[in-house]
Design a protein around this motif. Sequence first.
Motif, mmCIF file in Angstrom:
data_model
loop_
_atom_site.group_PDB
_atom_site.id
_atom_site.type_symbol
_atom_site.label_atom_id
_atom_site.label_comp_id
_atom_site.label_asym_id
_atom_site.label_seq_id
_atom_site.Cartn_x
_atom_site.Cartn_y
_atom_site.Cartn_z
ATOM 1 N N GLU A 211 0.825 -1.215 0.000
ATOM 2 C CA GLU A 211 0.000 0.000 0.000
ATOM 3 C C GLU A 211 0.857 1.263 0.000
ATOM 4 O OE1 GLU A 211 -2.918 -0.471 2.991
ATOM 5 O OE2 GLU A 211 -3.658 -2.295 2.031
ATOM 6 N N PHE A 212 1.954 1.213 0.777
ATOM 7 C CA PHE A 212 2.883 2.353 0.745
ATOM 8 C C PHE A 212 3.418 2.530 -0.675
ATOM 9 C CE2 PHE A 212 3.829 1.483 5.472
ATOM 10 C CZ PHE A 212 3.050 2.545 5.908
ATOM 11 N N GLU A 213 3.742 1.423 -1.311
ATOM 12 C CA GLU A 213 4.285 1.508 -2.681
ATOM 13 C C GLU A 213 3.266 2.126 -3.639
ATOM 14 O OE1 GLU A 213 7.517 -2.157 -2.457
ATOM 15 O OE2 GLU A 213 5.553 -2.563 -3.324
ATOM 16 N N ASP A 214 2.010 1.736 -3.491
ATOM 17 C CA ASP A 214 0.931 2.308 -4.311
ATOM 18 C C ASP A 214 0.819 3.805 -4.086
ATOM 19 O OD1 ASP A 214 -0.083 0.288 -5.733
ATOM 20 O OD2 ASP A 214 -1.986 0.114 -4.655
ATOM 21 N N MET A 215 0.805 4.161 -2.807
ATOM 22 C CA MET A 215 0.671 5.575 -2.417
ATOM 23 C C MET A 215 1.818 6.403 -3.010
ATOM 24 S SD MET A 215 1.154 6.924 1.496
ATOM 25 C CE MET A 215 2.941 6.854 1.554
ATOM 26 N N LEU A 216 3.034 5.882 -2.886
ATOM 27 C CA LEU A 216 4.212 6.626 -3.354
ATOM 28 C C LEU A 216 4.240 6.697 -4.881
ATOM 29 C CD1 LEU A 216 6.729 4.954 -0.875
ATOM 30 C CD2 LEU A 216 6.047 7.364 -0.820
ATOM 31 N N SER A 217 3.839 5.606 -5.522
ATOM 32 C CA SER A 217 3.875 5.575 -6.990
ATOM 33 C C SER A 217 2.790 6.476 -7.582
ATOM 34 C CB SER A 217 3.646 4.151 -7.515
ATOM 35 O OG SER A 217 4.567 3.264 -6.956
ATOM 36 N N LYS A 218 1.631 6.496 -6.945
ATOM 37 C CA LYS A 218 0.502 7.216 -7.556
ATOM 38 C C LYS A 218 0.413 8.679 -7.135
ATOM 39 C CE LYS A 218 -2.347 3.178 -8.310
ATOM 40 N NZ LYS A 218 -3.058 2.143 -7.611
ATOM 41 N N CYS A 219 1.036 9.021 -6.009
ATOM 42 C CA CYS A 219 0.775 10.369 -5.471
ATOM 43 C C CYS A 219 2.021 11.222 -5.269
ATOM 44 C CB CYS A 219 -0.019 10.271 -4.169
ATOM 45 S SG CYS A 219 -1.611 9.466 -4.381
ATOM 46 N N SER A 220 3.132 10.870 -5.936
ATOM 47 C CA SER A 220 4.254 11.814 -5.911
ATOM 48 C C SER A 220 4.120 12.667 -7.157
ATOM 49 C CB SER A 220 5.605 11.078 -5.895
ATOM 50 O OG SER A 220 6.623 12.013 -5.604
ATOM 51 N N THR A 221 3.902 13.948 -6.970
ATOM 52 C CA THR A 221 3.611 14.828 -8.109
ATOM 53 C C THR A 221 4.554 16.030 -8.063
ATOM 54 O OG1 THR A 221 1.968 15.957 -6.743
ATOM 55 C CG2 THR A 221 1.146 14.206 -8.180
ATOM 56 N N GLU A 222 4.590 16.782 -9.141
ATOM 57 C CA GLU A 222 5.436 17.996 -9.174
ATOM 58 C C GLU A 222 5.067 18.925 -8.027
ATOM 59 O OE1 GLU A 222 7.876 18.672 -11.208
ATOM 60 O OE2 GLU A 222 7.616 17.022 -12.636
ATOM 61 N N HIS A 223 3.758 19.070 -7.818
ATOM 62 C CA HIS A 223 3.310 20.057 -6.826
ATOM 63 C C HIS A 223 3.313 19.510 -5.399
ATOM 64 C CE1 HIS A 223 -0.148 18.071 -8.744
ATOM 65 N NE2 HIS A 223 -0.534 17.914 -7.493
ATOM 66 N N ALA A 224 3.364 18.203 -5.230
ATOM 67 C CA ALA A 224 3.347 17.631 -3.873
ATOM 68 C C ALA A 224 4.178 16.342 -3.852
ATOM 69 C CB ALA A 224 1.904 17.366 -3.433
ATOM 70 N N PRO A 225 5.511 16.509 -3.882
ATOM 71 C CA PRO A 225 6.376 15.336 -4.015
ATOM 72 C C PRO A 225 6.468 14.503 -2.738
ATOM 73 C CG PRO A 225 7.682 17.337 -3.729
ATOM 74 C CD PRO A 225 6.258 17.774 -3.833
ATOM 75 N N TRP A 226 6.683 13.208 -2.932
ATOM 76 C CA TRP A 226 7.023 12.316 -1.824
ATOM 77 C C TRP A 226 8.535 12.124 -1.798
ATOM 78 C CZ3 TRP A 226 4.627 10.706 2.313
ATOM 79 C CH2 TRP A 226 3.254 10.511 2.323
ATOM 80 N N TYR A 227 9.093 12.098 -0.608
ATOM 81 C CA TYR A 227 10.490 11.709 -0.400
ATOM 82 C C TYR A 227 10.480 10.459 0.463
ATOM 83 C CZ TYR A 227 11.632 16.367 -2.083
ATOM 84 O OH TYR A 227 11.737 17.502 -2.857
ATOM 85 N N VAL A 228 11.245 9.454 0.083
ATOM 86 C CA VAL A 228 11.374 8.253 0.921
ATOM 87 C C VAL A 228 12.706 8.360 1.659
ATOM 88 C CG1 VAL A 228 11.606 5.750 0.952
ATOM 89 C CG2 VAL A 228 9.962 6.824 -0.589
#
Length: 275
Positions: A211-228
Amino acid sequence: MNYAQRFLIKPGSKVKLSNIDPHFKDAHVSKKDALKLIELNKLRLRALQELLYAEHKRSLLICLQAIDTGGKDGIIRHVISAMNPQGCNVASFKPPTSLEHDHDFLWRAHRDMPIKGNVTVFNRSHYEDVLVVRIHDLVPKSVWSKRYEQINEMEKYFSANDTHIVKFFLHISKDEQLKRFKERLDDPSKHWKISESDYTDRAQWDNYRKEFEDMLSKCSTEHAPWYVIPANHKWFRDLAVSQILVEYMEGLHMDFPEPSVNIGHIVKTYYVAKK
Ligand code: AMP
Ligand code: MG
């Protein structure tokens, strides 16, 4: 090493957490040096936050997600604490209250967004609604599967309205979690933190991973990036997060606003004239 570049999830990329080492640390920085660098970053963060507050044009949302013991509270205690409480607040996402439950799932995120000039930290966030709700089957797939897009839309809307968004996923290993649970058991002053769900959720480790992988893959965007962030080493976690935040805020190129009074006139009237 540029931590922002290194730990950014590039928009559109497919994340495999097994490819990211939670034990990673910067070979060029010792723990002793890191602790000094964290203190310097905290001073810079405080100054940048003051600028944000003075400027009063925009706001900053910092989202923290992790499995239990991942270090969300640690980041708040060790890094965010540098900020002046006058312009910074923390919203913790617990199981929804009945009022929250009666609203759409993004309502409480919207309610707790930072006002202009402020920083808000989400300790857990609206992402729980595609994480814990899947694990515990709280809503059907037809409902949660639409939420990634709804979250992206909401974040896009806020960023277009001057709320900058940075999201950190604190990445620890399964062994490290057990070690941290054990430390809690061994320290009576930490017993209050232990909950049954810590252990039932641990049994769902692999499902959470997906689920974390899904979240990170689908919701890292230019305007709201995810950092792991590799987070097995607490000091490295604090160094990386503080460094990324400093660089992010410096990149906003903020300025103090023009004074609302004529400074020359004030000096002449109240100081020069008095001599
Ligand atoms: P803690 O962060 O340890 O205080 O725990 C907060 C708990 O609230 C965690 O077990 C989360 O999974 C749970 N939680 C947060 N948001 C939601 C939600 N939308 N639905 C159900 N449980 C939630
Ligand atoms: Mg907990």
